[in-house]
Enzyme design. Sequence first.
Site, PDB file in Angstrom:
ATOM      1  N   PHE A  49       0.835  -1.193   0.000  1.00  0.00           N
ATOM      2  CA  PHE A  49       0.000   0.000   0.000  1.00  0.00           C
ATOM      3  C   PHE A  49       0.878   1.255   0.000  1.00  0.00           C
ATOM      4  CE2 PHE A  49      -2.282  -3.267   2.330  1.00  0.00           C
ATOM      5  CZ  PHE A  49      -3.605  -3.153   1.940  1.00  0.00           C
ATOM      6  N   ASP A  50       0.476   2.259  -0.760  1.00  0.00           N
ATOM      7  CA  ASP A  50       0.952   3.612  -0.528  1.00  0.00           C
ATOM      8  C   ASP A  50       0.250   4.103   0.744  1.00  0.00           C
ATOM      9  OD1 ASP A  50       2.023   6.189  -0.863  1.00  0.00           O
ATOM     10  OD2 ASP A  50       0.332   6.821  -2.095  1.00  0.00           O
ATOM     11  N   GLY A  51       0.751   5.204   1.315  1.00  0.00           N
ATOM     12  CA  GLY A  51       0.149   5.706   2.543  1.00  0.00           C
ATOM     13  C   GLY A  51      -0.901   6.780   2.318  1.00  0.00           C
TER      14      GLY A  51
END
Length: 301
Positions: free
Chosen positions: A152-154
């Site tokens: 995941f990106d944040g």
Amino acid sequence: MSGSGSEAPQLSEAAEVRLLEAEQDWAAAKAFYDSLVTKKPRPALEHVNARLLELYPDDEERFDIVLMTNNHAQVGVRLINSINHYGLTIERFCMTGGQSPIGYLTAYLTNLYLSADSEKVQEAIEAGIASATMFTANKDVAYSDTQLRVAFDGDAVIFSDESEQIVKEHGLDRFFEHEQLNENKPLAQGPLKGFLEDLGKIQKKFYAKNERLNCPIRTYLVTARSAASSGARVLKTLRSWGLEIDEALFLAGAPKGPILVKIRPHVFFDDQMFHIEGAQKLGTIAAHVPYGVAQKYHKSS
């Protein structure tokens, strides 16, 4: 005088239109299945489910794939035949005959909706469903069949886009200042926070059986943030939510593609298309989350 012969019955214009629509539906559905057969997450998902069944034989909480399509019911038999032919574990269908299937997502208790149709994904996001537009990788690489890896990106994915708005509108220096001032204030949740939470709940079922080191699910945070200047708020937010992430990679603006090659996730979620494209080029199946301020800048560029 010419001889007469029997003529084939002529279809009405409406019947011809229905036949054409059915054939077009089937062509689209078959293309979907031809693609689905080679999707990398399938063996890993099945392995997770098999382990859950082994450890919790009386518990029905497992991964379940539902086919949501606006295809017409006329192609249903062909879809079922394709599923049986390829040995796919899809038991539940939703065929809406030309209407959007998004309204059924809540009724099907959907935790994550994936589609190649960006408009339907946007509709699902707006309905509060964790959703992303799928993009296949540009090269074939080997993935684990025994551990499901999700990256995941944040910002604007797990978390809201509040910090990203400051970057876009005021620049990096103001962003670093803002993050340090708000280090102990948890970020608001983003569209895929719930899905990460769901993965965590399944992981804890393995931990409860002393399977932490052999857990068949592994999660990754792959963010452009810098650890020193803006990483603390991210980690403290996850802690405040009671969520664990197995690996956190702070890249300080470096490209994400090479890191993803090392991780080899079955899917990588990001809100910015240039990260999606970079991941694709190096062989990662990527999913675009159309949420937050980055979408406005992407459309205007």
